[in-house]
Design an enzyme around this catalytic site. Structure first.
Site, mmCIF file in Angstrom:
data_model
loop_
_atom_site.group_PDB
_atom_site.id
_atom_site.type_symbol
_atom_site.label_atom_id
_atom_site.label_comp_id
_atom_site.label_asym_id
_atom_site.label_seq_id
_atom_site.Cartn_x
_atom_site.Cartn_y
_atom_site.Cartn_z
ATOM 1 N N CYS A 191 45.411 30.957 19.212
ATOM 2 C CA CYS A 191 44.976 32.252 18.726
ATOM 3 C C CYS A 191 45.439 32.176 17.296
ATOM 4 O O CYS A 191 44.759 33.691 16.099
ATOM 5 C CB CYS A 191 44.963 33.870 19.252
ATOM 6 S SG CYS A 191 44.150 33.749 20.871
ATOM 7 N N ASN B 119 38.625 38.865 22.241
ATOM 8 C CA ASN B 119 39.360 38.118 21.618
ATOM 9 C C ASN B 119 38.940 36.799 21.311
ATOM 10 O O ASN B 119 38.487 35.674 22.432
ATOM 11 C CB ASN B 119 40.047 38.161 22.362
ATOM 12 C CG ASN B 119 41.444 37.061 22.371
ATOM 13 O OD1 ASN B 119 41.328 36.317 20.928
ATOM 14 N ND2 ASN B 119 42.868 37.404 22.603
ATOM 15 N N HIS C 200 45.125 39.754 14.633
ATOM 16 C CA HIS C 200 44.583 39.291 15.406
ATOM 17 C C HIS C 200 43.991 40.263 16.936
ATOM 18 O O HIS C 200 45.008 41.782 16.973
ATOM 19 C CB HIS C 200 45.279 38.434 16.029
ATOM 20 C CG HIS C 200 45.027 37.969 17.578
ATOM 21 N ND1 HIS C 200 44.009 37.333 17.298
ATOM 22 C CD2 HIS C 200 44.847 37.281 18.876
ATOM 23 C CE1 HIS C 200 43.107 36.563 18.359
ATOM 24 N NE2 HIS C 200 44.028 36.927 19.494
HETATM 25 N N1 ACO Z 1 39.222 45.148 36.245
HETATM 26 C C1 ACO Z 1 39.584 45.490 36.727
HETATM 27 N N2 ACO Z 1 40.765 45.851 36.924
HETATM 28 C C2 ACO Z 1 41.533 44.509 36.709
HETATM 29 C C3 ACO Z 1 41.232 43.245 35.596
HETATM 30 C C4 ACO Z 1 39.572 43.837 35.509
HETATM 31 N N3 ACO Z 1 38.681 43.165 34.657
HETATM 32 N N4 ACO Z 1 41.656 42.862 35.566
HETATM 33 C C5 ACO Z 1 43.200 42.845 36.205
HETATM 34 N N5 ACO Z 1 42.760 43.766 37.266
HETATM 35 C C6 ACO Z 1 44.204 43.909 37.910
HETATM 36 C C7 ACO Z 1 45.193 43.650 37.874
HETATM 37 O O1 ACO Z 1 44.281 42.696 39.541
HETATM 38 C C8 ACO Z 1 45.909 44.490 38.698
HETATM 39 O O2 ACO Z 1 45.933 45.209 39.947
HETATM 40 P P1 ACO Z 1 46.686 45.435 40.765
HETATM 41 O O3 ACO Z 1 48.197 45.930 39.933
HETATM 42 O O4 ACO Z 1 46.848 45.558 42.452
HETATM 43 O O5 ACO Z 1 48.016 43.998 41.257
HETATM 44 C C9 ACO Z 1 45.875 45.512 37.508
HETATM 45 O O6 ACO Z 1 44.465 45.405 37.361
HETATM 46 C C10 ACO Z 1 46.931 45.638 36.902
HETATM 47 O O7 ACO Z 1 46.724 44.374 36.089
HETATM 48 P P2 ACO Z 1 47.607 44.272 34.502
HETATM 49 O O8 ACO Z 1 47.913 42.698 34.749
HETATM 50 O O9 ACO Z 1 49.340 44.800 35.046
HETATM 51 O O10 ACO Z 1 47.025 45.252 33.480
HETATM 52 P P3 ACO Z 1 47.754 45.670 31.523
HETATM 53 O O11 ACO Z 1 47.584 46.629 31.460
HETATM 54 O O12 ACO Z 1 49.231 44.584 31.871
HETATM 55 O O13 ACO Z 1 46.756 45.070 30.952
HETATM 56 C C11 ACO Z 1 45.411 42.603 29.915
HETATM 57 C C12 ACO Z 1 45.815 43.280 31.471
HETATM 58 C C13 ACO Z 1 44.360 43.175 29.044
HETATM 59 C C14 ACO Z 1 45.469 41.462 29.886
HETATM 60 C C15 ACO Z 1 47.642 42.859 29.194
HETATM 61 O O14 ACO Z 1 47.826 42.929 29.912
HETATM 62 C C16 ACO Z 1 46.611 42.211 27.781
HETATM 63 O O15 ACO Z 1 46.137 42.421 27.200
HETATM 64 N N6 ACO Z 1 48.453 40.916 27.942
HETATM 65 C C17 ACO Z 1 47.710 40.625 26.423
HETATM 66 C C18 ACO Z 1 46.959 39.381 26.338
HETATM 67 C C19 ACO Z 1 46.945 38.837 25.073
HETATM 68 O O16 ACO Z 1 46.900 39.660 23.566
HETATM 69 N N7 ACO Z 1 46.765 37.612 24.918
HETATM 70 C C20 ACO Z 1 46.677 36.926 23.532
HETATM 71 C C21 ACO Z 1 46.160 36.110 23.055
HETATM 72 S S1 ACO Z 1 45.675 35.335 23.639
HETATM 73 C C22 ACO Z 1 45.183 33.370 23.444
HETATM 74 O O17 ACO Z 1 45.962 33.263 23.014
HETATM 75 C C23 ACO Z 1 44.260 32.269 23.955
#
Ligand code: ACO
Length: 323
Positions: free
Chosen positions: A113, A280, A250
């Site tokens: 990214c 993304n 980003h």
């Molecule tokens: N729909 C519904 N529920 C979901 C989904 C979905 N699509 N995906 C995950 N969940 C669930 C999980 O299983 C979890 O359930 P549990 O509590 O029963 O275990 C719950 O939702 C919470 O999951 P978290 O991972 O804690 O959710 P979070 O609030 O952290 O959000 C997210 C997840 C959106 C991925 C976030 O962590 C994020 O944006 N992280 C950064 C990603 C990023 O910036 N990447 C950049 C670099 S990308 C690159 O370099 C290629």
């Protein structure tokens, strides 16, 4: 001193738009979950005939048109991508061929990214070093091809697209008032590999593999890393957040953008946000956001713009540009 000035910009997106609601029935998720956690509402997904090379070519042609130039005017193509058409040759060389360029040189950069931020910095150094006068800097990705479409924690986050800039050598005074690339800060740290990676490759599995991410772990590191490099650029350029006209981050997650802007003291209305439209798009996300803000008249000649990105590796970086 020589400065690398932005002469043109363009972008390209696949024809097909996939809305959050289109995931319902494919994986257990909802429009509400995706929008609340990430800000994403839709993303573009490449059809079979749309590739990193074809999207990159379309963005490059749009940037050349915008610059009033032709491929004959370009010396170098730097393509930021993690989703090349082939393991080799470099997709940049394929784009060079598609553009009908029989001169100059082209190569790919792989910083996930952060690829576009790395590529702009690299192109700037080639220009300053005298190896090129005009460079096409492209970010193009087809992440849809490396997603595990049964993994709801990753498949809803990414999209496909491309953006491109033409950078051109120009005389500057060596001050912050110059147009062009003014300062940059790049970082990487391989200890974080397992938090965001693709589980395949030519030298290990002999397969392309699928994207794996510990989203919460990436989130935890993102804001600190992003703000560190931006503060480094502030110090190098002897400016503060108040001097910025635009913040073009980003586009991974609206919550990361908001938290970074808040920590830096950048008002919300100076942050360019397109994550709701594109998801993304990895190395394409910064030039796609730049394109949108230039097209709608927000970013104008002379504006001071901070670009930043963070991604797999981890890699991260920031670049200050006067438009
Ligand atoms: N729909 C519904 N529920 C979901 C989904 C979905 N699509 N995906 C995950 N969940 C669930 C999980 O299983 C979890 O359930 P549990 O509590 O029963 O275990 C719950 O939702 C919470 O999951 P978290 O991972 O804690 O959710 P979070 O609030 O952290 O959000 C997210 C997840 C959106 C991925 C976030 O962590 C994020 O944006 N992280 C950064 C990603 C990023 O910036 N990447 C950049 C670099 S990308 C690159 O370099 C290629």
């Amino acid at each position: 001193m020589i400065r690398s000035v932005v002469r043109g910009i363009g972008s390209a997106l696949p024809r097909r738009i996939m809305k959050n609601a289109d995931f319902e029935g494919m994986v257990e998720t909802s429009d509400e979950w995706i929008a609340q956690r990430t800000g994403i509402r839709q993303r573009h997904i490449a059809a079979d005939d749309e590739t990193t090379a074809s999207l990159g070519e379309a963005a490059a042609r749009a940037a050349l048109d915008n610059a009033g130039l032709t491929p004959a005017d370009i010396d170098l193509i730097v393509l930021a991508t993690s989703t090349p058409n082939n393991t080799f040759p470099a997709t940049a060389v394929e784009i060079q061929n598609r553009l009908g360029m029989r001169h100059g040189f082209a190569f790919d950069m792989q910083a996930v990214c952060s690829g576009f931020v790395y590529a702009v910095t690299t192109a700037d150094l080639y220009i300053k070093g005298g190896l090129a006068k005009r460079v096409l800097v492209i970010g193009s990705e087809t992440f849809s091809r490396i997603l595990d479409w049964s993994d709801r924690s990753t498949c809803v986050l990414f999209g496909d697209g491309a953006g491109a800039l033409v950078l051109e050598a120009a005389e500057g005074q060596g001050t912050i008032a110059d147009r062009g690339v003014l300062a940059a800060s790049l970082r990487s740290d391989g200890t974080h590999k397992d938090k965001l990676y693709v589980d395949g490759g030519p030298s290990t599995t002999g397969t392309v593999g699928h994207l794996k991410m510990e989203g919460r772990e990436v989130f935890k590191h993102a804001v600190g890393m992003i703000t560190d490099v931006i503060e480094d650029v502030f110090t190098q350029a002897d400016i503060s957040a108040d001097d910025l006209d635009w913040f073009v981050p980003h586009q991974a997650n609206k919550r990361i953008i908001d938290a970074s802007a808040k920590k830096l003291g950048i008002p919300e209305d100076k942050a360019v946000v397109t994550v709701h439209l594109h998801g993304n798009t990895s190395a394409a996300s910064v030039p796609l956001a730049l394109s949108a803000a230039v097209a709608d008249g927000r970013i104008k000649k002379g504006d001071l713009v901070m670009l930043e990105a963070m991604g797999g590796g981890f890699t991260w970086g920031a670049v200050l540009v006067r438009w």
